[in-house]
Design a protein around this motif. Structure first.
Motif: not given
Length: 713
Positions: A219-232
């Motif tokens: 979950e921490q890996i996902i949390a630190h790459n959230l900008e790829l899931l919500f671009p802009g």
């Protein structure tokens, strides 16, 4: 009820003050499980295991027991429990007592176990602690392995709040639209198809020279790459959360003629999810996120657990696979029972071995056999018995009850082989075994397809008894061989649970099991048995009579003593009868692993009752009942605890153990357990438990270790 003298008023043994609350007593049990993790004498990785067990226990407790109480509150059912509490009062008390335990669990893991593990080369790292090389690797891992799986779900007028599955990990994400400046809510589910902890390949720089295992929570890996899931979008906040739903099946058996179809329908409902009964959320979550989740799931502050550090600590169980044997319990092999050590293990040659009189049936004919698991091999005894019966040409029929069985069960395979070999095979598969319903449906259908006569339980009753009946042709006669146990026919739990089993070919026990199976498979109102104590037919009355007999002996100036070992003691009638026995002077020793609603050591009520609980490496699961009987001791084993559900709403079987040598063996087991001062806890009159201590003048007695050592000799 008895009077202590002509001038002393009679004590009301139903008074709520003499009963502990069932749910709060269960919390005390889980506290003892947590203590195994806190205890520095427990090997380090085993301490992680007990933290995981504590969490798994809590999940099931909320899914069933808390859910039932919440249903009663919603339905405005104010019926009080034997200790005098309404459902709402019980929920309030549970919340008050549980929060400190959960806080202690998480704090201990983060502040004590994590550093101790790091000293041994096991590093559970936070993403923020990683170096650049490690972060680059995890970003690549995210893009290649995680990102394609994820589905971010927006919550707005066009997108209603998404369904949240029970026990799943989720990220609540707040983002801000830079154009509209609106703050938006979204949910990202952490996929359970990937490992909870992501490890590094060998070529990534280790944390230190002694590194054995290094992992980062997914979950921490996902949390630190959230900008790829919500671009802009601008990520404002993210918080991990987890919900627990009501998972108890509502089975109205009288409304259907097909129990299998009904259970399958209810399982589909469970997957869709019942009402939410708990929200776990990171303590760092903002009040806005917490309020949003509470509002959507119709929860109150009492239902919310804000936690520091990792959520869902039951995933720590996966770390038991780390190859550090020095940090685990010492491995040991279950002993083959001494009388079975010369048996032929080759089932392909069972016919010739039978002729040579070297089979398990000849052993049982000589004398009843008692086996003690996991110290004695389940495979070499129970599985061998059923497998040999499946292949023995003289065996005509096999009948068995299956409550819980393992996914790769050798017993199920043996039953299929028996049917293929032309034998009559009947299996009662209990579809209502909680959380094993789906597994049992699978195996029931496999058995049915192979030609086994499968019975899907009984309307209104769970079949919890553990019995096997083998009918064998011997010369001109038919002989019945039986196994009656305290534990499930499950090869996996047989390595983890302490259980007992009796093999016999005594005619009266065989006849009783024949009658019992006729009750289970056909139409029967059998009301009497020769030897067996069967619920819901005669078990309650016989147990009450056995307790009262000890009381009568004391009234006539003779000694009275009861020793009983079980998982739980809840039934008010049994408890009141034990109180009356104590008032008469009967000495009562109870070994109750889990819930105990009886209050020991109360002046004038339970002065002569002592209660201990043993929580150790193995789950204490066996049930033994010993009655002094004025020197003509009677000892029983079986599947039932002293709970209303076991006595009144389940099919249970308890058997006397009459062979003097085997009865003495059971008494020795009870004595060893009562002498334990390593894993034993004494129940106090106020409901707390105090762990026994060894010392300079009191050498340590670890009952489970002593049993293992005795049977390895």
């Amino acid at each position: 009820m008895t009077r202590t003298s002509e001038t002393t008023p009679e004590i009301n043994l139903s008074d709520p003050q003499y009963y502990f609350n069932r749910e709060l007593s269960w919390l005390e049990f889980n506290n003892r499980v947590l203590h195994e993790a806190l205890d520095p004498r427990t090997p380090l990785l085993e301490r992680l295991k007990f933290l995981a067990i504590f969490s798994t226990n809590l999940d099931e407790f909320f899914m069933v027991r808390v859910a039932i109480l919440m249903q009663r509150v919603e339905a405005q059912v104010d019926k009080v429990s034997p200790d005098g509490k309404t459902p709402q009062q019980q929920l309030d008390a549970l919340s008050q007592q549980l929060r400190p335990l959960v806080t202690e669990q998480h704090r201990f893991f983060d502040r004590t176990l994590r550093p101790l593990l790091a000293e041994k080369g096991v590093h559970i790292l936070n993403y923020m602690d990683l170096n650049q090389e490690q972060r680059r690797y995890l970003q690549h891992y995210f893009e290649q392995r995680v990102f394609p799986i994820l589905t971010p779900l927006a919550v707005d007028p066009a997108h209603p709040f998404p369904y949240i599955s029970s026990l799943s990990l989720n990220l609540a994400v707040l983002v801000k639209d830079p154009v509209t400046q609106k703050e938006l809510f979204a949910r990202v589910k952490v996929p359970n198809s990937l490992p909870r902890f992501i490890t590094f390949p060998a070529d990534i720089e280790p944390v230190d020279r002694n590194s054995v295992w290094v992992g980062v929570p997914l979950e921490q890996i996902i949390a630190h790459n959230l900008e790829l899931l919500f671009p802009g979008m601008n990520i404002q906040e993210y918080s991990l959360f987890r919900i627990t739903r009501d998972a108890d099946l509502e089975i109205e058996e009288d409304l259907t003629h097909d129990l299998l179809v009904l259970i399958q329908q209810e399982l589909r409902k469970r997957r869709l999810g019942g009402a939410v009964v708990r929200l776990e959320i990171e303590a760092s979550a903002s009040q806005a996120v917490r309020d949003r989740l509470m509002r959507e799931k119709d929860l109150t502050d009492r239902d919310v657990y804000a936690l520091e550090g990792l959520l869902n600590l039951k995933d720590l169980m996966s770390l038991m696979a780390i190859p550090l044997p020095a940090l685990k319990d010492q491995p040991w092999g279950a002993a083959v029972p001494s009388r079975l050590r010369n048996l032929n293990d080759d089932t392909s040659d069972l016919a010739s071995s039978a002729e040579a009189n070297e089979d398990i049936f000849s052993i049982i004919r000589k004398q009843d056999l008692l086996v003690h698991h996991p110290y004695e091999s389940f495979t070499a005894s129970v599985e061998h018995f059923i497998t040999q019966a499946a292949h023995d040409p003289k065996v005509l029929a096999i009948k068995i009850t299956l409550y819980r069985t393992s996914g790769d069960s050798p017993i199920v395979k043996a039953l299929i082989n028996a049917a293929e070999n032309g034998k009559q095979v009947a299996a009662l598969v209990e579809l209502k075994a909680r959380f094993d319903e789906e597994n049992n449906i699978h195996w029931a259908q496999r058995l049915e397809q192979a030609g086994v006569n499968v019975i899907y339980g009984l309307v209104g009753l769970k079949t919890h008894t553990k019995v096997v009946l083998v009918v064998r042709e011997e010369g001109e006669a038919i002989r019945r061989y039986i196994h009656i146990g305290t534990g499930n026919y499950n090869s996996k739990t047989a390595k983890l649970y302490t259980d007992l089993g009796l093999f016999s070919c005594k005619e009266d026990l065989g006849a009783d099991l024949t009658d019992l199976f006729n009750f289970l498979t056909g139409y029967s109102r059998q009301q009497s048995y020769r030897k067996l104590l069967v619920a819901p037919v005669n078990l309650r009355d016989r147990m009450l009579a056995l307790i009262q007999r000890e009381t009568e002996y004391r009234h006539h100036g003779k000694p009275g003593h009861i020793i009983a070992k079980m998982n739980a003691l809840v039934d008010p009638q049994i408890i009141a009868t034990l109180y009356a026995a104590s008032q008469a002077g009967v000495e009562i020793d109870l070994i109750i692993r889990g819930v105990c609603c009886l209050r020991p050591g109360v002046a004038g009520v339970s002065d002569n009752i002592r209660v201990i609980s043993i929580v150790g490496r193995f789950l204490e699961h066996s049930r033994i009942f010993h009655f002094h009987n004025n020197g003509e001791e009677e000892v029983f084993i079986g599947s039932a605890d002293w709970m209303p559900r076991n006595l009144d709403r389940r099919v249970e079987a308890i058997t006397p153990v009459e062979e003097p040598a085997l009865a003495a063996q059971l008494c020795a087991i009870l004595d060893t357990l009562l002498a334990d001062n390593r894993h034993a806890w004494d129940l106090q009159p106020d409901g707390t438990y105090v762990q026994r201590q060894s010392g300079e003048n009191m050498p340590e007695h670890d009952a489970q270790t002593e049993f293992a050592m005795q049977l390895q000799q």
